[in-house]
Design a protein around this motif. Structure first.
Motif, short mmCIF file in Angstrom:
data_model
loop_
_atom_site.label_atom_id
_atom_site.label_comp_id
_atom_site.label_asym_id
_atom_site.label_seq_id
_atom_site.Cartn_x
_atom_site.Cartn_y
_atom_site.Cartn_z
N UNK A 142 2.75 16.69 -8.34
CA UNK A 142 2.30 17.20 -7.11
C UNK A 142 2.64 16.22 -5.68
N UNK A 143 3.09 16.78 -4.72
CA UNK A 143 3.53 15.83 -3.55
C UNK A 143 2.09 15.66 -2.91
N UNK A 144 1.88 14.49 -2.53
CA UNK A 144 0.40 14.06 -2.01
C UNK A 144 0.20 13.50 -0.77
N UNK A 145 -0.88 13.34 -0.09
CA UNK A 145 -1.04 12.53 1.06
C UNK A 145 -1.83 11.42 0.58
N UNK A 193 0.88 -1.42 -0.02
CA UNK A 193 0.10 -0.06 -0.10
C UNK A 193 0.74 1.21 0.14
N UNK A 194 0.06 2.45 0.09
CA UNK A 194 0.94 3.82 -0.10
C UNK A 194 0.10 4.57 1.14
N UNK A 195 0.93 4.89 1.89
CA UNK A 195 0.58 5.52 3.37
C UNK A 195 1.89 6.65 3.70
N UNK A 196 1.26 7.64 3.55
CA UNK A 196 2.35 8.75 3.79
C UNK A 196 2.07 10.27 3.55
N UNK A 197 2.95 11.00 3.61
CA UNK A 197 2.42 12.62 3.26
C UNK A 197 3.38 12.90 2.10
N UNK A 198 4.13 12.28 1.20
CA UNK A 198 5.16 12.87 0.39
C UNK A 198 5.16 11.90 -0.86
N UNK A 245 -3.30 14.99 7.64
CA UNK A 245 -2.24 15.95 7.36
C UNK A 245 -1.60 15.73 5.99
N UNK A 246 -0.73 16.62 5.81
CA UNK A 246 -0.16 16.64 4.42
C UNK A 246 -0.12 17.99 3.67
#
Length: 368
Positions: A295-298, A278-283, A349-350
């Protein structure tokens, strides 16, 4: 004896064991283990309904050091994670003068079991290599045979329908009734900041239960439809696919985020699959193929649309891709005013790089 002085154990489905110290409530919990690489916003993560049924590993070194803020930093009405794993946990002191209390007290009140003093880098490497799996945290037993038996009863996330469990029980309204735009929100586990992004843009919202009949939603006569994020396997949500199909047939604009993106894809016959970890993060870097901008995404998702089926579909245009692994991050329909993104433009957040998508959707609504 505080929970931080009590031993705890983290048991993975493949039999791997990590030992540490208890945090939150003393007890035992199970769920799918996943990791988030964000360095801030832990309270928003824990209250994100998309994490329902999951145990989160926070990869940043210190958790709890700035305490919690009630209401303003909660993305739903309660903590949605099943448990938490971290390295260093601050159970008593916190730096923020405006905080309403400690994370330890917050977890204890909400009945959340967790474990600290774990090498989270080692845990993440293990999940990254072996893939997503169920796990168990216990601070009340070290009987591995008994704990393994409990873990074996934990259902797999693949095939699990969870949105109807956490959706609003009754429809409710947000915003000014005299607002310029009326939007119907289908709540499959919607985050509060998504709703704030709409009400802050002069929208009046009616938020519907996940299993509300399409006829009831359409009868409210909104100007457009929003399909929310949420937990679980989209492939198990035939009822939601039927609803989204019915909303599309009205010809009114439709926008989906995360689970809503997957459901839109499913209405077009594009399948979904469970991701390795999976993808889980803020960048997470995402490229907008329509503008060429990045784009930098959450992000927070464990399922995705099948790329071959999306790219070859005659009525679907892929609009965004992930620059790390080229997974599908956005689509639009060529024959209907509908589009979706896999990531979270509302962040919380993000970063706010993708906030323009709300304006893009409302421009589409107001033009129609």
């Amino acid at each position: 004896m505080t929970s931080q002085s009590q031993a705890a154990v983290l048991l993975l489905q493949d039999g791997t064991v990590f030992k540490g110290k208890a945090l939150g409530k003393i007890g035992t919990t199970t769920g799918e283990i996943c990791f988030n690489t964000g360095m801030t916003g832990y309270q928003e993560l824990y209250t994100d309904p998309s994490y329902f049924g999951q145990i989160i590993v926070n990869t940043t070194a210190h958790i709890g050091n700035y305490g919690v803020k009630l209401d303003t930093e909660e993305e739903s009405d309660s903590i949605k994670i099943k448990g938490m794993v971290c390295n260093a946990f601050e159970d008593e002191y916190y730096s923020r003068a405006t905080a309403d209390g400690s994370l330890q007290d917050y977890f204890d009140r909400n009945g959340i079991v967790g474990i600290s003093d774990i090498d989270t880098r080692q845990v993440v490497r293990h999940i990254r290599d072996k893939g997503a799996m169920n796990c168990l945290i216990s601070s009340e037993s070290e009987d591995m045979a008994a704990l393994q038996a409990i873990l074996n009863d934990c259902p797999d996330m693949e095939g699990l329908e969870l949105s109807s469990v956490i959706s609003t029980a009754e429809p409710y309204f947000l915003g000014d009734p005299g607002a310029k735009t009326r939007l119907a929100v289908i709540d499959y586990g919607c985050k509060r900041n998504i709703l704030r992004n709409f009400t802050g843009r002069d929208c009046y919202l009616k938020v519907f239960n996940a299993k509300s009949p399409a006829a009831e939603i359409i009868a409210w006569n909104p100007d457009g439809y929003f399909i929310s994020n949420g937990p679980g396997d989209p492939g198990s949500m035939d009822y939601a696919v039927d609803t989204v199909n019915a909303l599309l047939e009205t010809g009114k604009p439709l926008f989906g985020i995360c689970l809503g993106h997957q459901l839109l894809g499913l209405t077009q016959g594009i399948g979904t699959y469970k991701m390795h970890s999976g993808h889980r993060g803020l960048n997470h870097p995402v490229k907008n193929l329509l503008t060429g901008r990045c784009e930098v995404t959450s992000q927070n998702h464990g399922f995705a649309l099948k790329p071959d089926e999306a790219n070859s579909h005659p009525e679907v245009e892929v609009t965004h891709i992930n620059l790390n692994d080229h997974t599908i991050e956005g689509i639009r329909l060529k024959n209907k005013p509908a589009f979706s993104v896999q990531y979270h433009p509302e962040a919380a957040p993000g970063p706010n790089d993708a906030n323009y998508l709300f304006d893009q959707f409302l421009e589409m609504v107001r033009e129609s």
